[in-house]
Each structure stands twice: as structure tokens, then as C-alpha cells.
Enzyme design. Structure first.
Site, PDB file in Angstrom:
ATOM      1  N   PRO A  39      45.068  34.383  38.823  1.00  0.00           N
ATOM      2  CA  PRO A  39      44.107  33.891  39.666  1.00  0.00           C
ATOM      3  C   PRO A  39      42.878  33.979  39.264  1.00  0.00           C
ATOM      4  CG  PRO A  39      45.662  35.214  41.016  1.00  0.00           C
ATOM      5  CD  PRO A  39      45.657  35.659  39.598  1.00  0.00           C
ATOM      6  N   TYR A  40      42.512  35.253  38.473  1.00  0.00           N
ATOM      7  CA  TYR A  40      41.022  35.406  38.072  1.00  0.00           C
ATOM      8  C   TYR A  40      40.957  34.173  36.790  1.00  0.00           C
ATOM      9  CZ  TYR A  40      37.272  37.339  35.158  1.00  0.00           C
ATOM     10  OH  TYR A  40      36.129  37.351  34.825  1.00  0.00           O
ATOM     11  N   VAL A  41      42.117  34.253  35.866  1.00  0.00           N
ATOM     12  CA  VAL A  41      41.929  33.264  35.025  1.00  0.00           C
ATOM     13  C   VAL A  41      41.887  31.780  35.413  1.00  0.00           C
ATOM     14  CG1 VAL A  41      43.302  32.063  32.814  1.00  0.00           C
ATOM     15  CG2 VAL A  41      43.141  34.868  33.253  1.00  0.00           C
TER      16      VAL A  41
ATOM     17  N   SER B 220      40.438  30.842  38.300  1.00  0.00           N
ATOM     18  CA  SER B 220      39.331  30.809  38.747  1.00  0.00           C
ATOM     19  C   SER B 220      38.175  30.240  37.791  1.00  0.00           C
ATOM     20  CB  SER B 220      38.758  31.853  39.637  1.00  0.00           C
ATOM     21  OG  SER B 220      38.437  33.035  38.861  1.00  0.00           O
TER      22      SER B 220
END
Length: 256
Positions: free
Chosen positions: A159-161, A163
């Protein structure tokens, strides 16, 4: 008194996520280069402390408490900046979170929702409010904080990647749309940098920092000021023909 440079002299710059880490470092760097800075974040106690440090050095600094996932809060932060200084010349959209490191199939909806809401919706809210204000005053410059995770994969951080790839997309889209209207939009993509996010990741994953150093040509973690210096240049008139760029500031990590 603060010894001011010329890079950002006379500019009014809003910094989000400015209570610590890269955002707080940016406030010091921008002020040193002559800018009036307005800091925005959720934690008033830390914002107040950073602003006090800046004012003690003679800087023109103030803050606004704002939750960037709230469009109303962001509009208020931009409005306060314009009310205090008459305009907004630049913005550093730095606010963001990391989240737990887990395999994608083990991540709960709540992790995804929190990361996307902060890192993507927060940027969406900022861009809309900042661009609207800059169009009224004749233009400006915006720098968004992505990550090397916006350029390459980071294990156990889907999810971080996702985003941070979205930050890259927003940067390129906004740069294209507003280039002829006097607004430049760029991004930085920091590698491992000393901050609350990386301290949390490194603390919960022994050996991770050393592993990152192994695949980073410069072999170290960045100081927040090193990221802020790159942002300052992108916000300055010396980068007047630069827009739509995502600049890695990563010790060579993505080039490895």
C-alpha cells in the site's frame, strides 16, 4: 539571528507534515534561504516547538494545525497562509505515513485505508487548494514528497508503494495541466532518511537499515536536511524550467 541565503528570498512557502523529520528540516532550510514559512500538521505541540526554534533565529515562521485528510482543514491552512502573507508562492507537500511491513495477502483493510487516505487523499486535498490559490496570485511552485517506493518496489509495503506511485502520477498530471498557467509541479523521491517513519521501520525490523545500506551506493541513511536542500532548489526560481520531474534523492539507490 538566522543567516539567510538568497535561494528563496521573499517567497511564502507552506510546508505540510512539518512537525518533525523532513518537514521540520525543510522549514529550517527554507527559512535560512530567505522564505517566510507556514507549517501545517496535526501535532500542535511539535509544530509550536519548531516554530519557536525558527523565530528564535529571526525567521518569519508560523503554523496551522490541520489534518490533511480533511479538505476543509487544507483549505483553511492555505487560506491562513494567504491571509497572513497576501499570497502563497510555494508548497512542499511532505505529509505522509509508512505503515506496517507485512506481505500483501496478510494486510488488513485498515492498513490500506489509512495509508491511502493520508498519502493520496491528503495530497489530492493539498494540490486542489494550493493550485487554486496560486492561480489567483499569478503562479507558483509545488514539490510533492514521493519516495524511492514511488519508483521501484519495496518488499512488504504494497500500500505504501502504491500510494507513492500515486504521488508520482499526481505530480506529472498537475505539471502537465498547469505548466502554461505559471505553476510548476515536481516531486522528490527520498531514499532511507532519518525520520519517525524510518525509525519505526528500523526499530521493528532489526538489520533492515544495514540491508538498505548494502544496496545504496553511498552506503548510508540520509539526513533530513539533504532532502530539504533538493526541495528548496526545486521551489526556487533557479529551477524555472523544471516541471514534471521526480528527483531521486537517495544516495544512488534507484541507480543500483
Amino acid at each position: 539571528m538566522i543567516e539567510t541565503g538568497e535561494l528563496l528570498r521573499g517567497k511564502v512557502i507552506l510546508i505540510t507534515g512539518a512537525s518533525s523529520g523532513i518537514g521540520a528540516a525543510a522549514a529550517h532550510v527554507f527559512a535560512r534561504e530567505g522564505a517566510a514559512v507556514v507549517l501545517a500538521a496535526r501535532r500542535e505541540e511539535k509544530l509550536s516547538a519548531v516554530v519557536a526554534e525558527l523565530r528564535d533565529k529571526g525567521a518569519d515562521a508560523s503554523y496551522v494545525v490541520a489534518d490533511l485528510t480533511s479538505a476543509e482543514d487544507v483549505r483553511r491552512a492555505v487560506g491562513v497562509t494567504v491571509e497572513r502573507h497576501g499570497r502563497i508562492d510555494g508548497a512542499f507537500n511532505n505529509a505522509g505515513i509508512g505503515g506496517d511491513q507485512l506481505p500483501l495477502h496478510e494486510m488488513a483493510d485498515e492498513i490500506y485505508d489509512t495509508i491511502i487516505d493520508t498519502n493520496v487523499r491528503g495530497l489530492w486535498n493539498c494540490l486542489r487548494a494550493e493550485i487554486a490559490a496560486m492561480l489567483k496570485s499569478g503562479g507558483g511552485a509545488i514539490v510533492n514528497n514521493s519516495s524511492v517506493g514511488g519508483l521501484v518496489a519495496i518488499p512488504a509495503a504494497a500500500p505504501y508503494v502504491a500510494s507513492k506511485h500515486a504521488v508520482v502520477g499526481f505530480t506529472k498530471a498537475a505539471a502537465e495541466e498547469y505548466a502554461r498557467r505559471g505553476i510548476r509541479v515536481n516531486a522528490v523521491a527520498p531514499g532511507a532518511t532519518r525520520s519517525e517513519i524510518t525509525a519505526d521501520w528500523f526499530g521493528r525490523n532489526p538489520g533492515l537499515e544495514e540491508a538498505i545500506h548494502e544496496v545504496t551506493p553511498q552506503g548510508r541513511t540520509a539526513d533530513p536536511e539533504e532532502i530539504a536542500e533538493a526541495v528548496a532548489w526545486l521551489l526556487s526560481d533557479r529551477a524555472s524550467y523544471v516541471t514534471g520531474v521526480v528527483m531521486p534523492v537517495d544516495g544512488g539507490y534507484v541507480n543500483h
